[in-house]
Motif scaffolding. Structure first.
Motif, PDB file in Angstrom:
ATOM      1  N   SER A  72      47.033  52.574  32.392  1.00  0.00           N
ATOM      2  CA  SER A  72      47.574  51.335  33.632  1.00  0.00           C
ATOM      3  C   SER A  72      47.473  49.919  33.147  1.00  0.00           C
ATOM      4  N   TRP A  74      47.297  47.157  33.714  1.00  0.00           N
ATOM      5  CA  TRP A  74      45.866  45.955  34.242  1.00  0.00           C
ATOM      6  C   TRP A  74      44.529  46.546  33.508  1.00  0.00           C
ATOM      7  N   GLN A  75      44.120  47.889  33.086  1.00  0.00           N
ATOM      8  CA  GLN A  75      43.107  47.920  31.842  1.00  0.00           C
ATOM      9  C   GLN A  75      43.410  48.153  31.060  1.00  0.00           C
ATOM     10  N   ALA A 102      52.478  50.725  36.315  1.00  0.00           N
ATOM     11  CA  ALA A 102      50.885  50.096  37.491  1.00  0.00           C
ATOM     12  C   ALA A 102      50.091  50.130  38.018  1.00  0.00           C
ATOM     13  N   ALA A 108      42.976  48.778  41.370  1.00  0.00           N
ATOM     14  CA  ALA A 108      42.837  48.063  40.072  1.00  0.00           C
ATOM     15  C   ALA A 108      42.921  46.472  40.819  1.00  0.00           C
ATOM     16  N   ASP A 110      43.325  43.581  39.904  1.00  0.00           N
ATOM     17  CA  ASP A 110      44.417  42.227  39.885  1.00  0.00           C
ATOM     18  C   ASP A 110      45.782  42.515  39.718  1.00  0.00           C
ATOM     19  N   TYR A 111      45.594  43.755  40.405  1.00  0.00           N
ATOM     20  CA  TYR A 111      46.941  44.261  40.798  1.00  0.00           C
ATOM     21  C   TYR A 111      48.106  43.137  42.113  1.00  0.00           C
ATOM     22  N   ARG A 112      48.829  43.435  41.751  1.00  0.00           N
ATOM     23  CA  ARG A 112      49.964  41.938  41.979  1.00  0.00           C
ATOM     24  C   ARG A 112      51.580  42.273  41.724  1.00  0.00           C
ATOM     25  N   PRO A 114      53.536  44.383  41.284  1.00  0.00           N
ATOM     26  CA  PRO A 114      53.886  45.630  39.780  1.00  0.00           C
ATOM     27  C   PRO A 114      55.234  45.495  39.279  1.00  0.00           C
ATOM     28  N   ALA A 117      55.245  42.463  36.611  1.00  0.00           N
ATOM     29  CA  ALA A 117      53.400  42.749  35.704  1.00  0.00           C
ATOM     30  C   ALA A 117      54.068  43.195  35.313  1.00  0.00           C
ATOM     31  N   THR A 118      55.053  44.857  35.515  1.00  0.00           N
ATOM     32  CA  THR A 118      55.190  45.661  34.755  1.00  0.00           C
ATOM     33  C   THR A 118      56.044  44.554  33.526  1.00  0.00           C
ATOM     34  N   TYR A 121      54.191  42.983  31.195  1.00  0.00           N
ATOM     35  CA  TYR A 121      54.038  43.959  29.847  1.00  0.00           C
ATOM     36  C   TYR A 121      54.683  44.679  29.195  1.00  0.00           C
TER      37      TYR A 121
END
Length: 291
Positions: A72, A74-75, A102, A108, A110-112, A114, A117-118, A121
């Protein structure tokens, strides 16, 4: 050897193989070695796994590809993941495949955004002191945008909870070269009532997650299909069940639709309380992955 050649046509997806319970550590290592001996080309660590979980299986085996399905975003800090991946690559070159995703808003905090965010990352993996090469990572991709990102920034896609129709659409979105490795649930049971009951027992946990229901809605399923663990139509589309001939036929449909590799999750009703080793052996007899 290319990644597609390394993973072959069949793999095993398992949340049980990433258990942190010290009491089953030895059995997990033993089971991983047995799965390699049975001929499965890749072992996919489910349920928000980590590079450390992957290292355990890599060290317990000699050649099989070990993949996270998924880490993940987020983790796990991207820089730390890149460093762990680089260290594992130095120790066991070409054995580890980093699968990232995601996850879900319900899982998660903090999920927003996705997709963004991916992408960020992936940027961070690229910017790390020891980057994770695009050819050694895959994305958990369901929708068109994430599939396009997988084709552009990774070795391919590892979709979860999908149909053969989705596989065909994903292949078209990815193009011919990227790896397409969908997860597929298998119930080694010929009785329709029992097989569907086992399918519903596992599907119910996913049908409360909007990412999955939205993906299934794009395939023509609706609210009626999501009630009570899933309609017969939905269960039959995302869970392969039956006798040996039917299992072989249904898995072949995913390959025919464009999958290079199918990550098979054996569902036997035991949940995550134990390793379904008898089921894995039976599945090897049915599919003959060494073949």
């Amino acid at each position: 050897m290319s990644l597609k050649q390394a993973v072959g046509r069949f793999g095993i997806w398992s949340a049980e193989l990433r258990s942190d319970d010290p009491a089953v550590d030895g059995e997990i290592r033993e089971a991983a070695a047995e799965l390699e001996e049975l001929g499965f080309g890749a072992l996919w660590l489910g349920s928000s796994s980590s590079v450390a979980h992957g290292r355990r299986l890599v060290e317990a085996t000699s050649a099989v590809t070990v993949a996270t399905g998924i880490i993940s975003i987020w983790q796990h800090d991207a820089a730390a993941v890149a460093a762990e991946t680089a260290a594992l690559e130095r120790d066991r070159p070409g054995r580890f495949l980093l699968g990232i995703g995601a996850s879900h808003a319900k899982l998660a905090a903090d999920y927003r955004r996705p997709f963004s965010a991916t992408r960020a990352y992936l940027d961070a993996l690229d910017a790390a002191p020891e980057p994770v090469p695009a050819e050694r990572r895959v994305l958990a991709a369901l929708g068109p945008r994430m599939l396009a990102l997988a084709a552009e920034r990774s070795a391919g896609a590892h979709p979860y909870l999908v149909t053969a129709e989705h596989t065909a659409q994903a292949r078209e979105a990815l193009g011919p070269e990227p790896l397409l490795a969908p997860e597929l649930k298998v119930v080694l049971e010929a009785d329709p009532e029992r097989a569907r009951a086992l399918g519903r027992a596992i599907l119910s946990r996913y049908l409360v997650l909007p990412n999955y229901t939205a993906s299934l809605e794009r395939l023509g399923f609706g609210e009626d299909d999501f009630r009570d663990g899933g309609s017969d139509r939905l269960v039959d589309a995302v869970v392969v069940w039956g006798g040996p001939e039917e299992i072989r036929k249904r898995v072949a449909e995913f390959h025919a639709a464009g999958a290079d590799h199918v990550a098979l999750q054996v569902v036997d009703g035991s949940g995550r309380s134990g390793l379904p080793r008898a089921g894995w052996r039976r599945l090897a007899e049915v599919l003959e992955p060494r073949g």
